[in-house]
Design an enzyme around this catalytic site. Structure first.
Site, PDB file in Angstrom:
ATOM      1  N   ARG A 216     -14.330  15.574 -33.481  1.00 53.36           N
ATOM      2  CA  ARG A 216     -13.575  16.937 -32.627  1.00 53.36           C
ATOM      3  C   ARG A 216     -14.031  18.220 -33.240  1.00 53.36           C
ATOM      4  NH1 ARG A 216     -10.801  14.715 -28.053  1.00 53.36           N
ATOM      5  NH2 ARG A 216     -12.904  14.881 -27.394  1.00 53.36           N
TER       6      ARG A 216
ATOM      7  N   PHE B   9     -19.492  15.369 -25.132  1.00 57.06           N
ATOM      8  CA  PHE B   9     -18.979  14.302 -26.334  1.00 57.06           C
ATOM      9  C   PHE B   9     -19.101  12.795 -26.037  1.00 57.06           C
ATOM     10  CE2 PHE B   9     -14.665  13.707 -25.097  1.00 57.06           C
ATOM     11  CZ  PHE B   9     -14.644  15.004 -24.402  1.00 57.06           C
TER      12      PHE B   9
ATOM     13  N   PHE C 146      -7.747  21.731 -24.467  1.00 58.82           N
ATOM     14  CA  PHE C 146      -8.325  20.384 -24.232  1.00 58.82           C
ATOM     15  C   PHE C 146      -9.560  20.240 -23.415  1.00 58.82           C
ATOM     16  CE2 PHE C 146      -8.263  15.923 -23.110  1.00 58.82           C
ATOM     17  CZ  PHE C 146      -8.481  15.576 -24.353  1.00 58.82           C
ATOM     18  N   THR C 147     -10.301  19.231 -23.763  1.00 64.17           N
ATOM     19  CA  THR C 147     -11.629  19.269 -23.095  1.00 64.17           C
ATOM     20  C   THR C 147     -11.378  19.008 -21.638  1.00 64.17           C
ATOM     21  OG1 THR C 147     -11.471  16.928 -23.614  1.00 64.17           O
ATOM     22  CG2 THR C 147     -12.620  18.211 -25.106  1.00 64.17           C
TER      23      THR C 147
ATOM     24  N   ASP D 129       1.370  20.705 -20.264  1.00 67.11           N
ATOM     25  CA  ASP D 129       0.711  18.922 -20.674  1.00 67.11           C
ATOM     26  C   ASP D 129       1.367  18.377 -21.606  1.00 67.11           C
ATOM     27  OD1 ASP D 129      -1.006  17.069 -21.569  1.00 67.11           O
ATOM     28  OD2 ASP D 129      -2.630  18.253 -21.745  1.00 67.11           O
TER      29      ASP D 129
ATOM     30  N   LYS E  91      -0.833   7.778 -23.228  1.00 64.16           N
ATOM     31  CA  LYS E  91      -0.395   8.027 -24.548  1.00 64.16           C
ATOM     32  C   LYS E  91       0.967   7.873 -25.023  1.00 64.16           C
ATOM     33  CE  LYS E  91      -4.467  10.631 -24.262  1.00 64.16           C
ATOM     34  NZ  LYS E  91      -5.317  10.791 -22.903  1.00 64.16           N
TER      35      LYS E  91
ATOM     36  N   TYR F 189       0.912  -1.281  -0.102  1.00 62.21           N
ATOM     37  CA  TYR F 189       0.058   0.050   0.065  1.00 62.21           C
ATOM     38  C   TYR F 189       0.948   1.180   0.279  1.00 62.21           C
ATOM     39  CZ  TYR F 189      -3.795   3.210   0.924  1.00 62.21           C
ATOM     40  OH  TYR F 189      -4.560   4.360   0.636  1.00 62.21           O
TER      41      TYR F 189
HETATM   42  N1  F0G Z   1      -4.356  16.236 -22.114  1.00 62.44           N
HETATM   43  C1  F0G Z   1      -4.188  15.914 -23.261  1.00 62.44           C
HETATM   44  C2  F0G Z   1      -3.628  16.638 -24.531  1.00 62.44           C
HETATM   45  C3  F0G Z   1      -5.152  14.661 -23.772  1.00 62.44           C
HETATM   46  O1  F0G Z   1      -5.008  14.298 -25.101  1.00 62.44           O
HETATM   47  C4  F0G Z   1      -5.804  13.937 -22.890  1.00 62.44           C
HETATM   48  C5  F0G Z   1      -6.648  12.756 -22.892  1.00 62.44           C
HETATM   49  C6  F0G Z   1      -5.833  14.417 -21.400  1.00 62.44           C
HETATM   50  C7  F0G Z   1      -5.096  15.627 -21.076  1.00 62.44           C
HETATM   51  C8  F0G Z   1      -6.278  13.684 -20.564  1.00 62.44           C
HETATM   52  O2  F0G Z   1      -5.894  12.638 -19.937  1.00 62.44           O
HETATM   53  O3  F0G Z   1      -7.508  10.781 -20.642  1.00 62.44           O
HETATM   54  O4  F0G Z   1      -5.539  10.320 -19.066  1.00 62.44           O
HETATM   55  O5  F0G Z   1      -7.585  11.712 -18.283  1.00 62.44           O
HETATM   56  N2  F0G Z   1      -6.961  12.507 -24.252  1.00 62.44           N
HETATM   57  C9  F0G Z   1      -7.681  11.588 -24.729  1.00 62.44           C
HETATM   58  C10 F0G Z   1      -7.879  11.315 -26.189  1.00 62.44           C
HETATM   59  C11 F0G Z   1      -8.905  11.067 -24.013  1.00 62.44           C
HETATM   60  O6  F0G Z   1      -8.489  10.799 -26.846  1.00 62.44           O
HETATM   61  O7  F0G Z   1      -7.329  12.409 -26.854  1.00 62.44           O
HETATM   62  P1  F0G Z   1      -6.690  11.366 -19.267  1.00 62.44           P
END
Ligand code: F0G
Length: 461
Positions: free
Chosen positions: A386, A453, A128-129, A219, A262, A76
């Site tokens: 997108r 989305f 970014f979303t 990021d 990624k 843990y």
């Molecule tokens: N920043 C970027 C540039 C991303 O592409 C993503 C996730 C995140 C942050 C968030 O990270 O998913 O690990 O919580 N992108 C995915 C995509 C969902 O399909 O582009 P996460």
């Protein structure tokens, strides 16, 4: 005699294990997409033939990573895999302190809550979303300061993720440096089509932010891919190893959020990395509330081990050339077929220009959402919208945000598909392109409050 022809290259690995995929019939695909409310996120994976929804958590791990999984120390507290991960991050990225999280948005949540106050502004090189939503939930407002070229899908600027320094400085002067907790800099900007920022621009952003004493939060989700483009395109870096470029990028920033799903070649994981000790202590305290103890943050020991190994592999020259090279291969093929795509081709996917492919649909008829659904029906290929759906609503007015870019992303998982899969994808896109005039739009049937989305449902207009 020398042959005056560029030689082919192939993937720097061979396949040791396979996962069968199947294509269901066209009638079944029509039924499946209807049942999914024309949202590719709501399709069942078993009904998908080639899955290009995302490059997130979809990579194939190496034999070394799988071996690492067997070395998981599932204590843990104080797992040895955490210390290995911390060392690896310090070595490859150069940040001093590490707070593990379950994935990228866990890190975004913590940094946003710690640094943003109600009424703050956070400039960044395109939104970014999840990043933007966490900034808003903390009381901030995201302000786009990317160069204008980034919003033009046909502009061939080699570094479309560069910051417009005038936009940035004007914002600082207008709002006051004390209202700007940090500048948010992404490498290989996802929403712009996987486009890189140059080191020369990042250095200027650093100078400007130093002048006003504003930190930069990076990021770094696709930092190795960005570094590869710098090596290809930026003067003076032709012979610099990608791993050194990655270090240099990180050295120009004060901290980073990472979705390790990624670049770093794992199926789950992430972290927040920082140089400021006081901020690190606060983040370490906060991670125990939302993610898990500060030596695992939501990851199993084995996940952290696979991640350490994945980071090392992600900056390998052969790996990164083949990874970005496969995306370029698909992109070039589509360009040759005359399909409108975002140029230059990005690092993690090919982005179809839905506005241009379906010019008879207004943005209210959701062209990118529609095109993604059509692609699925044609050959079982899953892609992602997108465009206006991803852009959500303005929190003040409640109206749709209408982004310039209305795109469908064909995202390529790392080390998963072969060149033959890319050929099948290109032919399917071409087939849909030729039927484009007969395609009718969609409208919302159900819309959730956040990150719509993912879960919205649509119906034919
Ligand atoms: N920043 C970027 C540039 C991303 O592409 C993503 C996730 C995140 C942050 C968030 O990270 O998913 O690990 O919580 N992108 C995915 C995509 C969902 O399909 O582009 P996460």
């Amino acid at each position: 005699m020398e042959r005056n022809k560029e030689r082919s290259w192939a993937e720097p690995y061979k396949i040791k294990m396979v996962e069968p995929v199947r294509m269901i019939s066209r009638e079944e695909r029509e039924e499946a997409i209807k049942e999914a409310g024309y949202n590719t996120f709501l399709l069942k994976s078993r009904d998908v033939y080639i899955d290009l929804l995302t490059d997130s958590g979809t990579s194939a791990m190496s034999d070394r990573q799988w071996a690492g999984m067997m070395m998981g120390d599932e204590a843990y507290a104080g797992s040895k895999n955490f210390y290995h991960l911390e060392e690896t991050i310090q070595k490859y990225y150069g940040y001093d302190y590490v707070v593990p999280t379950h994935q990228g948005r866990g890190a975004e949540h913590i940094i946003s809550q710690l640094l943003i106050d109600e009424g703050d502004f956070i400039p960044g090189n395109m939104y970014f979303t999840t990043t933007k939503l966490h900034q808003e939930l903390a009381g901030g407002t995201f302000v786009d300061v990317i160069i204008d070229e980034a919003h033009d899908p046909e502009n061939e600027h080699p570094f479309k993720a560069d910051v417009d320094l005038i936009k940035l400085e004007n914002l600082i002067k207008e709002k006051g440096a004390e209202r700007i907790p940090y500048v948010s800099i992404a490498t290989s900007v996802n929403m712009a089509g996987g486009q890189p920022i140059s080191l020369s621009n990042l250095k200027k952003v650093r100078e400007l932010t130093n002048k006003y004493e504003i930190p930069i939060i990076h990021d770094m989700t696709r930092v190795a891919e960005n570094a590869y483009f710098i090596k290809q395109r930026e003067e003076g870096y032709e012979d610099t190893p990608v791993k050194d470029i990655v270090r240099e990028i990180c050295s120009l920033t004060d901290g980073a959020t990472m979705s390790a799903k990624k670049d770093a070649l794992v199926n789950i994981g992430g972290f927040l990395a920082l140089n400021d000790e006081e901020l690190f202590r606060k983040a370490q305290n906060m991670v125990v509330i939302y993610e898990g103890l500060h030596t695992y943050g939501g990851m199993a020991g084995r996940d952290m081990e696979a991640l350490s190994i994945g980071i090392t592999e992600s900056v390998d020259e052969d790996h990164i050339r083949a990874r970005v090279g496969q995306v370029q291969y698909l992109g070039e093929k589509l360009i040759d077929m005359g399909v409108p795509v975002v140029r230059p081709i990005g690092s993690h996917g090919v982005f179809l220009n839905a506005k241009k492919i379906l010019p008879h649909l207004s943005q209210d008829e959701l062209p990118a959402q529609t095109l993604a659904a059509e692609l699925y029906v044609d050959a079982g290929i899953r892609s992602m919208e997108r465009g206006v759906v991803s852009a959500g609503r303005d929190p003040e007015t409640g109206e749709h945000n209408y982004p310039e870019l209305e795109l469908v992303r064909l995202t390529i998982p790392r080390r998963v598909y072969t060149q033959a899969h890319m050929d099948v994808v290109a032919e399917s896109v071409e087939a849909v392109y030729y039927q484009r005039e007969d395609i009718t739009g969609l409208e919302f049937d159900y819309e959730p409050e956040y990150l719509r989305f993912f879960q919205s449902r649509f119906k034919k207009r």
